[in-house]
Design a protein around this motif. Structure first.
Motif, mmCIF file in Angstrom:
data_model
loop_
_atom_site.group_PDB
_atom_site.id
_atom_site.type_symbol
_atom_site.label_atom_id
_atom_site.label_comp_id
_atom_site.label_asym_id
_atom_site.label_seq_id
_atom_site.Cartn_x
_atom_site.Cartn_y
_atom_site.Cartn_z
ATOM 1 N N LYS A 76 30.486 27.304 45.708
ATOM 2 C CA LYS A 76 29.857 26.033 46.068
ATOM 3 C C LYS A 76 28.449 25.967 45.492
ATOM 4 C CE LYS A 76 28.738 23.115 50.074
ATOM 5 N NZ LYS A 76 28.774 23.017 51.564
ATOM 6 N N MET A 77 27.735 27.098 45.540
ATOM 7 C CA MET A 77 26.401 27.153 44.936
ATOM 8 C C MET A 77 26.482 26.933 43.425
ATOM 9 S SD MET A 77 25.049 30.422 47.150
ATOM 10 C CE MET A 77 23.659 30.754 46.043
ATOM 11 N N LYS A 78 27.492 27.504 42.821
ATOM 12 C CA LYS A 78 27.684 27.354 41.374
ATOM 13 C C LYS A 78 27.952 25.888 41.016
ATOM 14 C CE LYS A 78 28.546 29.479 37.301
ATOM 15 N NZ LYS A 78 27.610 30.386 36.610
ATOM 16 N N GLU A 79 28.773 25.228 41.827
ATOM 17 C CA GLU A 79 29.084 23.822 41.585
ATOM 18 C C GLU A 79 27.838 22.944 41.692
ATOM 19 O OE1 GLU A 79 32.091 22.741 44.355
ATOM 20 O OE2 GLU A 79 33.607 24.089 43.495
ATOM 21 N N MET A 80 26.917 23.335 42.567
ATOM 22 C CA MET A 80 25.681 22.571 42.750
ATOM 23 C C MET A 80 24.615 22.968 41.739
ATOM 24 S SD MET A 80 25.368 22.331 46.902
ATOM 25 C CE MET A 80 23.932 21.260 46.757
ATOM 26 N N GLU A 81 24.996 23.855 40.815
ATOM 27 C CA GLU A 81 24.106 24.302 39.733
ATOM 28 C C GLU A 81 22.857 24.976 40.273
ATOM 29 O OE1 GLU A 81 23.439 20.995 37.126
ATOM 30 O OE2 GLU A 81 25.499 21.022 36.377
ATOM 31 N N LEU A 82 23.008 25.688 41.379
ATOM 32 C CA LEU A 82 21.916 26.505 41.882
ATOM 33 C C LEU A 82 21.796 27.756 41.023
ATOM 34 C CD1 LEU A 82 22.634 26.167 45.697
ATOM 35 C CD2 LEU A 82 20.701 25.165 44.457
ATOM 36 N N ASN A 83 20.591 28.224 40.852
ATOM 37 C CA ASN A 83 20.335 29.329 39.936
ATOM 38 C C ASN A 83 20.346 30.658 40.700
ATOM 39 O OD1 ASN A 83 19.891 30.234 37.379
ATOM 40 N ND2 ASN A 83 17.698 29.809 37.352
ATOM 41 N N PHE A 84 21.285 31.537 40.393
ATOM 42 C CA PHE A 84 21.365 32.837 41.064
ATOM 43 C C PHE A 84 22.125 33.830 40.198
ATOM 44 C CE2 PHE A 84 25.241 30.654 42.251
ATOM 45 C CZ PHE A 84 26.224 31.637 42.218
ATOM 46 N N HIS A 85 21.920 35.103 40.493
ATOM 47 C CA HIS A 85 22.708 36.194 39.920
ATOM 48 C C HIS A 85 23.428 36.897 41.066
ATOM 49 C CE1 HIS A 85 19.926 36.559 36.147
ATOM 50 N NE2 HIS A 85 20.948 35.747 35.938
ATOM 51 N N VAL A 86 24.515 37.575 40.758
ATOM 52 C CA VAL A 86 25.260 38.287 41.798
ATOM 53 C C VAL A 86 25.756 39.624 41.265
ATOM 54 C CG1 VAL A 86 27.453 37.135 41.209
ATOM 55 C CG2 VAL A 86 27.138 38.133 43.489
ATOM 56 N N SER A 87 25.677 40.623 42.117
ATOM 57 C CA SER A 87 26.278 41.935 41.839
ATOM 58 C C SER A 87 27.285 42.220 42.935
ATOM 59 C CB SER A 87 25.206 43.035 41.809
ATOM 60 O OG SER A 87 24.343 42.878 40.706
ATOM 61 N N VAL A 88 28.530 42.457 42.550
ATOM 62 C CA VAL A 88 29.613 42.718 43.502
ATOM 63 C C VAL A 88 29.998 44.182 43.377
ATOM 64 C CG1 VAL A 88 31.931 42.082 44.245
ATOM 65 C CG2 VAL A 88 30.389 40.331 43.342
ATOM 66 N N LEU A 89 29.604 44.979 44.351
ATOM 67 C CA LEU A 89 29.830 46.421 44.312
ATOM 68 C C LEU A 89 30.939 46.789 45.299
ATOM 69 C CD1 LEU A 89 26.068 47.476 44.360
ATOM 70 C CD2 LEU A 89 27.459 46.807 42.401
ATOM 71 N N GLY A 90 31.068 48.031 45.630
ATOM 72 C CA GLY A 90 32.044 48.467 46.619
ATOM 73 C C GLY A 90 33.297 49.044 45.987
ATOM 74 N N GLU A 91 33.965 49.894 46.767
ATOM 75 C CA GLU A 91 35.165 50.569 46.280
ATOM 76 C C GLU A 91 36.376 49.644 46.294
ATOM 77 O OE1 GLU A 91 35.766 54.913 47.167
ATOM 78 O OE2 GLU A 91 34.413 54.432 48.819
ATOM 79 N N THR A 92 37.281 49.907 45.376
ATOM 80 C CA THR A 92 38.558 49.195 45.344
ATOM 81 C C THR A 92 39.681 50.179 45.659
ATOM 82 O OG1 THR A 92 38.794 49.589 42.967
ATOM 83 C CG2 THR A 92 37.754 47.532 43.640
ATOM 84 N N PHE A 93 40.746 49.638 46.239
ATOM 85 C CA PHE A 93 41.893 50.460 46.587
ATOM 86 C C PHE A 93 43.145 49.854 45.955
ATOM 87 C CE2 PHE A 93 38.579 51.239 49.664
ATOM 88 C CZ PHE A 93 38.575 52.616 49.755
ATOM 89 N N THR A 94 44.295 50.237 46.422
ATOM 90 C CA THR A 94 45.547 49.850 45.764
ATOM 91 C C THR A 94 45.717 48.341 45.685
ATOM 92 O OG1 THR A 94 46.566 51.876 46.586
ATOM 93 C CG2 THR A 94 48.040 50.161 45.753
ATOM 94 N N ASP A 95 45.495 47.670 46.808
ATOM 95 C CA ASP A 95 45.699 46.221 46.869
ATOM 96 C C ASP A 95 44.354 45.502 46.911
ATOM 97 O OD1 ASP A 95 48.532 46.472 46.991
ATOM 98 O OD2 ASP A 95 48.360 46.986 49.118
ATOM 99 N N VAL A 96 43.980 44.913 45.781
ATOM 100 C CA VAL A 96 42.735 44.151 45.705
ATOM 101 C C VAL A 96 43.052 42.679 45.934
ATOM 102 C CG1 VAL A 96 40.812 43.458 44.211
ATOM 103 C CG2 VAL A 96 41.715 45.797 44.094
ATOM 104 N N PRO A 97 42.383 42.019 46.874
ATOM 105 C CA PRO A 97 42.643 40.587 47.103
ATOM 106 C C PRO A 97 42.485 39.770 45.828
ATOM 107 C CG PRO A 97 41.306 41.493 48.886
ATOM 108 C CD PRO A 97 41.405 42.571 47.840
ATOM 109 N N ASP A 98 43.346 38.784 45.653
ATOM 110 C CA ASP A 98 43.350 37.970 44.437
ATOM 111 C C ASP A 98 42.034 37.245 44.199
ATOM 112 O OD1 ASP A 98 45.970 38.728 44.008
ATOM 113 O OD2 ASP A 98 46.818 36.938 44.973
ATOM 114 N N ILE A 99 41.298 36.984 45.256
ATOM 115 C CA ILE A 99 40.068 36.209 45.135
ATOM 116 C C ILE A 99 39.074 36.863 44.184
ATOM 117 C CG2 ILE A 99 38.988 37.326 47.138
ATOM 118 C CD1 ILE A 99 38.570 33.642 46.023
ATOM 119 N N PHE A 100 39.134 38.194 44.022
ATOM 120 C CA PHE A 100 38.157 38.862 43.165
ATOM 121 C C PHE A 100 38.324 38.462 41.700
ATOM 122 C CE2 PHE A 100 37.770 41.473 46.927
ATOM 123 C CZ PHE A 100 36.410 41.752 46.965
#
Length: 463
Positions: A312-336
């Protein structure tokens, strides 16, 4: 005299805790199983340890996490049953979220209740973890069709206490950008020098004392420990969600459209993270807001809500960066995979960082750390990020009201979006903010004595 430590799920915070205990507590012997196939560890680990833990007359204490079925182990190994048995709860299966109610396996929670009954001391990493477990026992046992046991909470509660997860960090001042340097007091030799001041000089910290981090519950009806627990989770927490400084609440002027966005890259390029574009110590006030999400890539951390806000922030053209960390396992949700494609050039880093220096470096360069969790009994990743100077935003639920002041809590995704929208417009306000919470109660320096006391016992003639 030695302490036998058994960890059936040797990974994440479980590994972090037992490694620290083995390093800091004398005469510890550690036996583990890899952090894979959690459900099978909970079902069968006792049989494995029965065969692989050698008998010894030196053992006096058995320390294990609640993944292990302690009841089975002491039945299979009567020699271990004679020890002082300490059971540590990183989580509890009575309230652990499942995607569908019918997916909850009764056996896991039942095993934890049985383990509590045979343990001598039951330790929880937060008051929320303890209370959510104890007060759910009655409802949970009603799932049994008939001949239900009674009064289990009254049997277990006197054994219970809260001993916060002990945090021990390296000196991260070398990773700090310029705007964070005025707020950090470097602690020489922070990586295990034994200083009691380790957590007293954290970045963004007020030195105003704190709680002991240990709450004994020896009587369910009265006593300071119990009353403090109740008040910590009362529904009367003050509603100060919007009581931010006026400069944050009345932002109207949009941020500059200039940014230092990275170009879209392949997976391998994301994995080989390079801080060269963001780690400069000059011009930090002009850079876009840097958001970090450092959690496991699983449904209980609710990545869907997090990415919905970001998109939603991206759609509103707000300026930001994001880092998505954390471990992954066998089943990763599709949203990623969907979010990675949609966020594109806003992404600074995408994926797990096993190297601790690289991980802390990302946290130090970030401005805001977000949790959208539907399950959290302590939250090591959030506390690590705050240690590195990040402004925390957490749900007003679970363990978070116990850990963070109300200013850092939100009640709805809409409130989270509004906070981030304001932060994007004026990231300099966030970067000047001084964290108002008390963190020293979670330090190994503060908790060392309590863990040492927990893992000591007087010799017994029957051993």
């Amino acid at each position: 005299m030695s302490t036998l430590i058994i960890e059936a799920f040797y990974g994440g915070s479980h590994k972090q805790l037992v490694d620290l205990l083995q390093e800091e507590i004398e005469d510890c012997v550690l036996f583990t199983l890899p952090a894979k196939k959690w459900h099978w560890r909970a079902r069968t680990a006792a049989l494995y340890f029965m065969e692989n833990v050698p008998a010894s007359d030196d053992y006096r204490i058995l320390f294990a996490s609640s993944v292990l079925n302690l009841t089975e182990l002491v039945a299979l190994r009567p020699d271990l049953g004679k020890l002082k048995k300490v059971l540590y709860f990183h989580e509890n299966q009575l309230t652990y979220p499942v995607q569908k109610c019918q997916e909850r396996d009764f056996q896991y929670g039942y095993n934890q209740i049985l383990s509590c009954l045979v343990a001598d001391v039951v330790v929880f990493n937060s008051a929320y973890n303890m209370e959510s477990f104890l007060t759910s026992i009655g409802k949970f046992m009603k799932l049994i069709p008939d001949h239900r046991p009674k009064h289990l909470e009254k049997l277990i509660r006197p054994k219970c206490q809260v001993l916060y997860f002990p945090m021990k960090f390296p000196d991260v001042s070398r990773f700090m950008p310029e705007h964070k340097l005025p707020h950090i007091e470097k602690t020489p030799g922070a990586e295990g020098n034994g200083s009691t001041d380790l957590f007293m000089d954290l970045p963004f910290q007020e030195k105003n004392g704190g709680t002991t981090g240990l709450i004994n519950v020896t009587n369910p009806d009265h006593g300071p420990g119990h009353s403090e627990l109740r008040s910590a989770h009362s529904s009367s927490w003050p509603e100060t969600l919007h009581n931010l400084p006026t400069t944050l609440e009345k932002l109207e002027k949009p941020a500059s459209s200039t940014s230092t966005n990275l170009s879209q890259a392949e997976d391998s390029q994301y994995a080989a993270f390079n801080l060269s574009s963001v780690s400069g110590r000059s011009g930090c006030q002009e850079k876009p807001l840097h958001i970090v999400w450092p959690h496991r890539w699983e449904h209980d951390k609710d990545p869907e809500s997090f990415f919905k806000v970001l998109l939603k922030m991206k759609e509103m053209e707000l300026n930001f960066h994001v880092s998505v960390l954390g471990e992954t396992f066998t089943d990763v949700p599709d949203i990623f995979s969907e979010a990675k494609k949609a966020l594109g050039s806003s992404i600074l880093h995408w994926g797990y960082l096993p190297n601790r220096d690289e991980y802390f470096q990302v946290l130090c360069m970030a401005d805001v750390v977000i949790s959208t969790a539907k399950h959290e009994f302590f939250g090591v990743a959030m506390i690590e990020a705050v240690y590195c100077g990040c402004y925390p935003l957490c749900p007003k639920a679970l363990v978070y009201p116990e850990i963070f002041p109300a200013e850092y809590l939100y009640s709805t995704p809409e409130q989270l979006f509004k906070r981030l929208q304001n932060f994007c417009k004026r990231p300099d306000i966030v970067r000047k903010h001084l964290y108002k919470g008390e963190m020293s109660q979670f330090s190994w320096a503060a908790l060392r004595g309590k863990f040492r006391s927990l893992l000591t016992t007087e010799p017994r003639e029957d051993l």
